[in-house]
Every structure is written in structure tokens, then in C-alpha cells.
Design a protein around this motif. Sequence first.
Motif, PDB file in Angstrom:
ATOM      1  N   VAL A   1      16.541   5.778   1.165  1.00 30.01           N
ATOM      2  CA  VAL A   1      17.201   7.087   1.059  1.00 30.01           C
ATOM      3  C   VAL A   1      18.165   7.275   2.225  1.00 30.01           C
ATOM      4  N   ARG A   2      17.749   6.922   3.438  1.00 32.65           N
ATOM      5  CA  ARG A   2      18.648   7.016   4.599  1.00 32.65           C
ATOM      6  C   ARG A   2      19.873   6.122   4.406  1.00 32.65           C
TER       7      ARG A   2
ATOM      8  N   ASN B   1       0.860  -1.176   0.000  1.00 31.30           N
ATOM      9  CA  ASN B   1       0.000   0.000   0.000  1.00 31.30           C
ATOM     10  C   ASN B   1       0.900   1.231   0.000  1.00 31.30           C
ATOM     11  N   ASP B   2       0.301   2.390  -0.128  1.00 29.81           N
ATOM     12  CA  ASP B   2       1.089   3.620  -0.228  1.00 29.81           C
ATOM     13  C   ASP B   2       2.000   3.822   0.975  1.00 29.81           C
ATOM     14  N   MET B   3       1.488   3.541   2.177  1.00 31.35           N
ATOM     15  CA  MET B   3       2.286   3.744   3.383  1.00 31.35           C
ATOM     16  C   MET B   3       3.523   2.832   3.396  1.00 31.35           C
ATOM     17  N   ALA B   4       3.363   1.572   3.019  1.00 33.88           N
ATOM     18  CA  ALA B   4       4.497   0.640   2.991  1.00 33.88           C
ATOM     19  C   ALA B   4       5.549   1.101   1.985  1.00 33.88           C
ATOM     20  N   TRP B   5       5.114   1.567   0.836  1.00 28.14           N
ATOM     21  CA  TRP B   5       6.048   2.038  -0.180  1.00 28.14           C
ATOM     22  C   TRP B   5       6.766   3.307   0.284  1.00 28.14           C
ATOM     23  N   ARG B   6       6.050   4.228   0.932  1.00 35.77           N
ATOM     24  CA  ARG B   6       6.697   5.455   1.435  1.00 35.77           C
ATOM     25  C   ARG B   6       7.733   5.111   2.497  1.00 35.77           C
ATOM     26  N   HIS B   7       7.397   4.156   3.360  1.00 34.51           N
ATOM     27  CA  HIS B   7       8.336   3.732   4.403  1.00 34.51           C
ATOM     28  C   HIS B   7       9.598   3.130   3.763  1.00 34.51           C
ATOM     29  N   ALA B   8       9.415   2.295   2.756  1.00 40.75           N
ATOM     30  CA  ALA B   8      10.559   1.684   2.070  1.00 40.75           C
ATOM     31  C   ALA B   8      11.425   2.758   1.406  1.00 40.75           C
TER      32      ALA B   8
END
Length: 166
Positions: free
Chosen positions: A157-158, A145-152
Motif C-alpha cells: 500500500v505504501r 502467518n497473519d503478521m507476515a501477510w499484514r506486513h506485506a
Amino acid sequence: MKPRTAGFALVAAAVVCACQCQARAEPAVLAIAEIQYVDTSGEVIDQSADHFRRLREFEASMRTDLAASGKVRNVALECPPNACSAGDIDADQLLGKAQAAGAGYLLISSFHKLSTLVQWAKFDIVDVKTRNVVFNRLVTFRGDNDMAWRHAESFIVREILDHEEP
């Protein structure tokens, strides 16, 4: 001004100048290829439109977040839309396009949706000049879902920014 005081002032000025010069180091120039995506989950529901949208959002967020750090400057690859991933073009061609764009580094990535909840994502940063991989990560993330992809995206990036090179 006494000679000794003038000497200290000159040394202090030289230290300040040296620190300012180091602080202005040029950011690494990075080209980000489109993400290759493979779904072998066998799910009944076709999520290809959502995956395509999330891939493009992931790439855009990655470019924005890396550039916002000040450590990376992005350049675009000259490719037809939706035809600029490692699945579309071989690595040598992608590296040639990165070099033509003025990039010092190329980020190549691919995602593999293995099941309803598990996705693998591989990220390689290649030094364009030497053609050596200078960063690679294989990560897994849960959810589609969008949240999982944003978290990944924020995680990778970090990882990139914490690495010694771009």
C-alpha cells in the motif's frame, strides 16, 4: 480601501482559491481484482483455508488502507464470488469489468508460495483506458502467518501511494 490594497486582496483571494482547488483533486478510481494464489511449496500441511482467508483479508485491508489515504476511491468489479482473479478471468475481461465499474485503474495481483517461508507477490496497476501498466512491483515476503501477510499488505500500500499515479 485603497486601490493598491484592494489589488493585493484580490491576488491573495485568487491564490487561496487556486490552492483550495488543487487540494480537492479527485482521487484515482481503482478496481482491485481478487488475488490469484499458487502454492508450490510442497508442504505436508494443507493451508489452503488459511491462505484463502488471508487473501480476502489482504484485499479488504488494501481497499480500506488505499481509500483512507484520500488518494484512491475503490469500485467493485462485477464478478461471481471467488472468481475474479487473473487466474479466473483473462486480463481483457478484467479490464472490461473495471471499465464498466467506472474505474480508471485496475490492480491485478498474484502470489506464489515457493517454500515454507518464501512467497512472491506481483502487483500491476493498469490504466483502464490506455491498457498500459502504470505500476508494477514484484516483492518477496517471509513467513506464512497473519503478521507476515499484514506486513506485506502495508508495504505494498505504501509503495502504491508513493507512486505518482494511483
